[in-house]
Write an enzyme that holds these catalytic residues in place. Sequence first.
Site, PDB file in Angstrom:
ATOM      1  N   HIS A 186       0.829  -1.223   0.000  1.00  0.00           N
ATOM      2  CA  HIS A 186       0.000   0.000   0.000  1.00  0.00           C
ATOM      3  C   HIS A 186       0.860   1.269   0.000  1.00  0.00           C
ATOM      4  O   HIS A 186       0.421   2.317   0.475  1.00  0.00           O
ATOM      5  CB  HIS A 186      -0.951   0.050   1.208  1.00  0.00           C
ATOM      6  N   SER A 316      15.446  19.252 -16.573  1.00  0.00           N
ATOM      7  CA  SER A 316      14.556  20.407 -16.537  1.00  0.00           C
ATOM      8  C   SER A 316      15.108  21.536 -17.382  1.00  0.00           C
ATOM      9  O   SER A 316      16.321  21.748 -17.450  1.00  0.00           O
ATOM     10  CB  SER A 316      14.381  20.890 -15.091  1.00  0.00           C
ATOM     11  N   LYS A 322      18.647  19.114 -12.060  1.00  0.00           N
ATOM     12  CA  LYS A 322      17.588  18.108 -11.948  1.00  0.00           C
ATOM     13  C   LYS A 322      17.825  16.991 -12.963  1.00  0.00           C
ATOM     14  O   LYS A 322      18.079  17.253 -14.130  1.00  0.00           O
ATOM     15  CB  LYS A 322      16.230  18.760 -12.192  1.00  0.00           C
ATOM     16  N   GLU A 329      10.182   6.246 -17.445  1.00  0.00           N
ATOM     17  CA  GLU A 329       9.040   7.010 -17.947  1.00  0.00           C
ATOM     18  C   GLU A 329       8.727   6.631 -19.391  1.00  0.00           C
ATOM     19  O   GLU A 329       7.559   6.475 -19.769  1.00  0.00           O
ATOM     20  CB  GLU A 329       9.321   8.510 -17.839  1.00  0.00           C
TER      21      GLU A 329
END
Length: 462
Positions: A186, A316, A322, A329
């Site tokens: 969970h 970014s 970043k 992805e």
Amino acid sequence: MGHIMTEYRIETDSMGEINVPSTARYGAQTQRAINNFSISGRPLPASFIQAVALIKKSAAQVNRDLGLLDEPIAQAIVEASEAIIGGAYGDQFPVDVFQTGSGTSTNMNVNEVIAHLASEQLQKPVSPNDHVNMSQSSNDVIPTAIHVSAVLQLEEKLLPALEHLHTTLLGKSAQVEGFVKTGRTHLMDAMPVTLSQELEAWTHQIEASYVRLRSLMPQLLHIAQGGTAVGTGINAHPSFSANFAEQLAVNTEQPFVPGDNLFALISSQDTAVALSGHLKTLAVSLMKIANDLRWMNSGPLAGLGEITLEALQPGSSIMPGKVNPVIPEAVAMVAAQVMGNDTTITVAGQSGNFQLNVMLPVIAYNLLESIELLANASQLLADKAIASFTVNQENLTKALARNPILVTALNPIIGYNKAAAIAKKAYQQGRDIIDVAEEETDIPRAELAVLLDPEKLTRGGL
């Protein structure tokens, strides 16, 4: 004004005359399809066109051997087909995937290009219908091409890619053997697991997909060729179906056989739907693995930060420094696309109206796209995410020591309720579980250290 030369020639088919670009190697029926179906600008994949050309080559060889086709014409068809199979003339197959549901336009496109090339070679007419399409119909060619292209793409691309991903996962699992981490159910802290156990679960998922895909291969090797228009074999020699499957097997080095029921293989696409279901299942597995990697890599400071994925590109346009989990992805987006393709194939598979499925091109397109995307994504995931991530042991250890769920190990000794109270106190006070357990029980610290040892707990009752 000077005379402008025409850039087309006039071709004729059963409907009459039509202008075709003078440099085109296709003919009238292909041009009609180009004119009719300006819908997506997406032609069928090269692997599908090459499968149709394989069918034309095999058919010409069989028709020659049965004495139905003159040797010179058969040989010219074989050589033209081989050029297409080798990747030549790829720009001569522009017919949109959204076309006649039987794929007749694509069948005739291939027939016309082969006939044109063969005619050029022989310096005499070769007919796309009477010679190249002899003993065939679009209605058995296109279903056969779906099976042939799927088998070849599975064997050449997807199955090897899954073997590579599986091997990479096994290697990485061995490499991270010693790392213990907080398990999660969970998305909440749970009992400890090893990183190896986590990766072994992924490995099993990939292996199971591989086995499922392999198990479907015998059905894919059953082909519709020989059924011609509706499954009866009209206009084909009685021996054509069996001889064709044998010849195709020789030409592809895959053991193709005639279908047990040619009516079923022409009127339905159940095997393609089943294959797509297995591809969707693989997509689900890859999505799970990709998302686990994203979570484990999250941070580096405010996330889990359990692993660090290979830095591949700036993350970014505005935030310097970043770095994003770009490979997981991309793999997740592939998985989403494949799930969508499966829905299209499922709907299309229902369109077997009486003796013919009439959504064959869109089934072919989506099936082959799914195979290609999954093959490429699996390779990428193996090489640029699984193989190259590093483990942040300090973050793993820090989280483990404070994991209140470790107290589960004390349930058999102190009971569930007492263990729950210790867990809550440890969490509220931000203390290590062993310190609170020592206060709240009579169990000596040395014994608690053994009972709460995370590494020992990863072995459960073993």
